[in-house]
Design a protein around this motif. Structure first.
Motif, PDB file in Angstrom:
ATOM      1  N   LYS A  65       0.833  -1.200   0.000  1.00  0.00           N
ATOM      2  CA  LYS A  65       0.000   0.000   0.000  1.00  0.00           C
ATOM      3  C   LYS A  65       0.870   1.253   0.000  1.00  0.00           C
ATOM      4  N   GLY A  66       0.550   2.179  -0.891  1.00  0.00           N
ATOM      5  CA  GLY A  66       1.304   3.418  -0.994  1.00  0.00           C
ATOM      6  C   GLY A  66       2.485   3.331  -1.948  1.00  0.00           C
ATOM      7  N   ARG A  67       2.842   2.112  -2.358  1.00  0.00           N
ATOM      8  CA  ARG A  67       3.978   1.935  -3.290  1.00  0.00           C
ATOM      9  C   ARG A  67       3.524   1.368  -4.637  1.00  0.00           C
ATOM     10  N   PHE A  68       2.516   0.521  -4.618  1.00  0.00           N
ATOM     11  CA  PHE A  68       2.020  -0.120  -5.843  1.00  0.00           C
ATOM     12  C   PHE A  68       0.673   0.479  -6.225  1.00  0.00           C
ATOM     13  N   THR A  69       0.416   0.527  -7.521  1.00  0.00           N
ATOM     14  CA  THR A  69      -0.869   0.997  -8.031  1.00  0.00           C
ATOM     15  C   THR A  69      -1.366   0.046  -9.107  1.00  0.00           C
ATOM     16  N   ILE A  70      -2.580  -0.455  -8.923  1.00  0.00           N
ATOM     17  CA  ILE A  70      -3.219  -1.307  -9.922  1.00  0.00           C
ATOM     18  C   ILE A  70      -4.163  -0.458 -10.754  1.00  0.00           C
ATOM     19  N   SER A  71      -4.190  -0.721 -12.044  1.00  0.00           N
ATOM     20  CA  SER A  71      -5.096  -0.005 -12.942  1.00  0.00           C
ATOM     21  C   SER A  71      -5.473  -0.934 -14.091  1.00  0.00           C
ATOM     22  N   ARG A  72      -6.446  -0.525 -14.866  1.00  0.00           N
ATOM     23  CA  ARG A  72      -6.868  -1.358 -15.999  1.00  0.00           C
ATOM     24  C   ARG A  72      -7.317  -0.484 -17.141  1.00  0.00           C
ATOM     25  N   ASP A  73      -7.207  -1.041 -18.341  1.00  0.00           N
ATOM     26  CA  ASP A  73      -7.684  -0.406 -19.557  1.00  0.00           C
ATOM     27  C   ASP A  73      -8.617  -1.398 -20.229  1.00  0.00           C
ATOM     28  N   ASN A  74      -9.915  -1.146 -20.129  1.00  0.00           N
ATOM     29  CA  ASN A  74     -10.896  -2.098 -20.653  1.00  0.00           C
ATOM     30  C   ASN A  74     -11.020  -2.048 -22.174  1.00  0.00           C
ATOM     31  N   VAL A  75     -10.377  -1.088 -22.797  1.00  0.00           N
ATOM     32  CA  VAL A  75     -10.323  -1.063 -24.267  1.00  0.00           C
ATOM     33  C   VAL A  75      -9.195  -1.977 -24.738  1.00  0.00           C
ATOM     34  N   LYS A  76      -8.075  -1.926 -24.026  1.00  0.00           N
ATOM     35  CA  LYS A  76      -6.913  -2.742 -24.384  1.00  0.00           C
ATOM     36  C   LYS A  76      -6.938  -4.118 -23.719  1.00  0.00           C
ATOM     37  N   ASN A  77      -7.957  -4.381 -22.882  1.00  0.00           N
ATOM     38  CA  ASN A  77      -8.066  -5.671 -22.173  1.00  0.00           C
ATOM     39  C   ASN A  77      -6.801  -5.972 -21.380  1.00  0.00           C
ATOM     40  N   THR A  78      -6.331  -4.978 -20.670  1.00  0.00           N
ATOM     41  CA  THR A  78      -5.062  -5.091 -19.956  1.00  0.00           C
ATOM     42  C   THR A  78      -5.186  -4.518 -18.556  1.00  0.00           C
ATOM     43  N   VAL A  79      -4.568  -5.191 -17.620  1.00  0.00           N
ATOM     44  CA  VAL A  79      -4.447  -4.680 -16.248  1.00  0.00           C
ATOM     45  C   VAL A  79      -2.966  -4.440 -15.976  1.00  0.00           C
ATOM     46  N   TYR A  80      -2.696  -3.416 -15.182  1.00  0.00           N
ATOM     47  CA  TYR A  80      -1.320  -3.002 -14.923  1.00  0.00           C
ATOM     48  C   TYR A  80      -1.038  -3.024 -13.424  1.00  0.00           C
ATOM     49  N   LEU A  81       0.225  -3.156 -13.095  1.00  0.00           N
ATOM     50  CA  LEU A  81       0.670  -2.987 -11.714  1.00  0.00           C
ATOM     51  C   LEU A  81       1.917  -2.113 -11.752  1.00  0.00           C
ATOM     52  N   GLN A  82       1.750  -0.864 -11.357  1.00  0.00           N
ATOM     53  CA  GLN A  82       2.877   0.050 -11.253  1.00  0.00           C
ATOM     54  C   GLN A  82       3.507  -0.132  -9.878  1.00  0.00           C
ATOM     55  N   MET A  83       4.777  -0.468  -9.858  1.00  0.00           N
ATOM     56  CA  MET A  83       5.472  -0.761  -8.616  1.00  0.00           C
ATOM     57  C   MET A  83       6.595   0.256  -8.428  1.00  0.00           C
ATOM     58  N   ASN A  84       6.478   1.059  -7.398  1.00  0.00           N
ATOM     59  CA  ASN A  84       7.481   2.078  -7.076  1.00  0.00           C
ATOM     60  C   ASN A  84       8.140   1.762  -5.744  1.00  0.00           C
ATOM     61  N   SER A  85       9.262   2.392  -5.502  1.00  0.00           N
ATOM     62  CA  SER A  85       9.995   2.213  -4.239  1.00  0.00           C
ATOM     63  C   SER A  85      10.176   0.733  -3.920  1.00  0.00           C
ATOM     64  N   LEU A  86      10.621  -0.005  -4.895  1.00  0.00           N
ATOM     65  CA  LEU A  86      10.744  -1.448  -4.729  1.00  0.00           C
ATOM     66  C   LEU A  86      11.785  -1.808  -3.679  1.00  0.00           C
ATOM     67  N   LYS A  87      11.493  -2.895  -2.976  1.00  0.00           N
ATOM     68  CA  LYS A  87      12.363  -3.391  -1.920  1.00  0.00           C
ATOM     69  C   LYS A  87      12.803  -4.817  -2.267  1.00  0.00           C
ATOM     70  N   PRO A  88      13.916  -5.260  -1.705  1.00  0.00           N
ATOM     71  CA  PRO A  88      14.338  -6.646  -1.976  1.00  0.00           C
ATOM     72  C   PRO A  88      13.256  -7.667  -1.621  1.00  0.00           C
TER      73      PRO A  88
END
Length: 116
Positions: A65-88
């Motif tokens: 929470k606060g580092r990852f963002t899930i989103s989707r594009d229903n035209v492109k039939n795609t879901v995304y996961l933006q991952m920031n401040s990644l940790k080991p």
């Protein structure tokens, strides 16, 4: 039937970012929620994030929470996961999934490795 294919994994240094994608085919994409899970070596698969069918609601595991963002594009039939401040400890194989009725459909996963 739903087919899911993840992409976007790789090796990144701690503090870096990656964007995962999951392309769906089969049933109408905009009719179901989508999830991201991950599994590290020797550990059970764990929930990461969920987005509802329209993209208006999202849910996250406390660990991302606060580092990852899930989103989707229903035209492109795609879901995304933006991952920031990644940790080991984010190192894992990441899977997208779709739960439809009593069936859960899974992709093959994409590997994310975060170096310290």
């Amino acid at each position: 039937q739903v087919q899911l294919e993840e992409s976007g994994g790789g090796v990144v240094q701690a503090g870096g970012s990656l964007r995962l994608s999951c392309a769906a085919s089969g049933r109408t994409f905009s009719s179901y929620a989508m999830d991201w899970f991950r599994q590290a070596p020797g550990k059970e698969r764990e929930f990461v994030a969920r987005i509802n069918w329209s993209g208006s609601s999202t849910y996250y595991a406390d660990s991302v929470k606060g580092r990852f963002t899930i989103s989707r594009d229903n035209v492109k039939n795609t879901v995304y996961l933006q991952m920031n401040s990644l940790k080991p400890e984010d190192t894992a194989r990441y899977y997208c999934a779709a739960g439809i009725g009593t069936v859960y459909y899974w992709g093959q996963g994409t590997q994310v490795t975060v170096s310290s």
